[in-house]
Design an enzyme around this catalytic site. Structure first.
Site, PDB file in Angstrom:
ATOM      1  CB  SER A 240      -3.834  -4.701  11.165  1.00 19.42           C
ATOM      2  OG  SER A 240      -2.950  -4.112  10.260  1.00 19.42           O
TER       3      SER A 240
ATOM      4  CD  GLU B  35       2.393  -0.927   7.391  1.00 22.11           C
ATOM      5  OE1 GLU B  35       1.071  -0.982   6.948  1.00 22.11           O
ATOM      6  OE2 GLU B  35       3.199  -1.967   7.225  1.00 22.11           O
TER       7      GLU B  35
ATOM      8  CG  HIS C 246       4.833   0.225  -0.119  1.00 18.16           C
ATOM      9  ND1 HIS C 246       4.123  -0.628  -0.946  1.00 18.16           N
ATOM     10  CD2 HIS C 246       6.297   0.264  -0.266  1.00 18.16           C
ATOM     11  CE1 HIS C 246       5.204  -1.480  -1.308  1.00 18.16           C
ATOM     12  NE2 HIS C 246       6.355  -0.992  -0.923  1.00 18.16           N
TER      13      HIS C 246
ATOM     14  CG  ASP D  65       2.083   8.570  -9.059  1.00 15.33           C
ATOM     15  OD1 ASP D  65       1.841   7.238  -9.106  1.00 15.33           O
ATOM     16  OD2 ASP D  65       3.204   9.135  -9.309  1.00 15.33           O
TER      17      ASP D  65
END
Ligand code: GRF
Length: 219
Positions: A18, A175, A110, A142
């Site tokens: 999505s 998001e 996230h 990272d």
């Protein structure tokens, strides 16, 4: 098609896709400064592959079994000439060697307000911890897991009746907005990594706002 001016983006996904869809939809807009150069999945049945095909974007399954998976993945990405890699529900942890191959060029979304609740099930972790505010984070990748410099975050309240599903849906709505926005800012050259922090330049920041959570009425 590479216009020659737009930032070309590779997307890594493993499932539903999505967030990939939000990026594909944004990239359809003529003035969006990025284009999706390819979608790369470690799962052959990922819905993300179907979404990419439907959008006319190269959809590549890279078999994670066997030797040199990440080298093969990197070669596929390099073949389409992408300047940014977006992890969007990509369920594998990228090795330090892969991250070093694309310095400051890999970002992730996230579903928590990092650095709280890294790893799996960020929303579930937030509910269990009893925090009143949850959200999502876009960050550079990272060598750690969900530890890289934070670019943008969105916060939502946690309501007393929330389940993992309702909270996840509330977070997901944001998001789908902050990921395309982050890619836009990067494409426009407004995102500057400075050590463990990120500076945004040329961005009109609204200093108002903030909320009490849960959103109780103040009498
Ligand atoms: C999202 O919640 C994202 O934050 C996390 O995995 C989920 C992927 O969802 N990394 P989708 O595949 O983008 O729908």
């Amino acid at each position: 098609m590479n216009s020659g001016k737009k930032l070309r983006v590779a997307i890594l996904a493993s499932g539903r896709g999505s967030n990939l869809q939000a990026l594909l939809d944004a990239a359809v807009e003529p003035d969006y400064p990025a284009e999706i150069g390819g979608v790369f999945c470690d799962k052959s049945d990922a819905q993300a592959l179907e979404r990419a095909k439907k959008a006319g974007v190269p959809a590549v399954w890279v078999d994670p079994a066997g030797e040199n998976y990440e080298d093969r993945l990197a070669a596929e990405i390099e073949a389409v000439g992408c300047g940014l890699i977006c992890c969007a529900g990509y369920m594998k942890i990228l090795s330090p060697a892969f991250v070093a191959r694309f310095p400051d060029k890999i970002i992730n979304i996230h579903p928590s307000l990092l650095p709280s609740f890294p790893g799996f099930h960020g929303q579930r972790q937030a509910l269990r911890a009893g925090v009143r505010v949850a959200g999502c984070t876009v960050h550079f990748i990272d060598e750690g897991v969900d530890t890289g410099p934070i670019i943008l975050q969105a916060a939502v309240p946690i309501l007393p009746e929330d389940t993992e599903e309702t909270l996840s849906a509330r977070i997901l709505w944001f998001e789908h907005r902050i990921y395309p926005l982050t890619v836009r800012l990067i494409a426009e050259g407004l995102v500057h990594r400075e050590g463990t922090r990120v500076r945004l330049s040329g961005v009109d920041i609204n200093h108002e706002g903030g909320f009490i959570s849960p959103p109780v009425k103040i009498l």
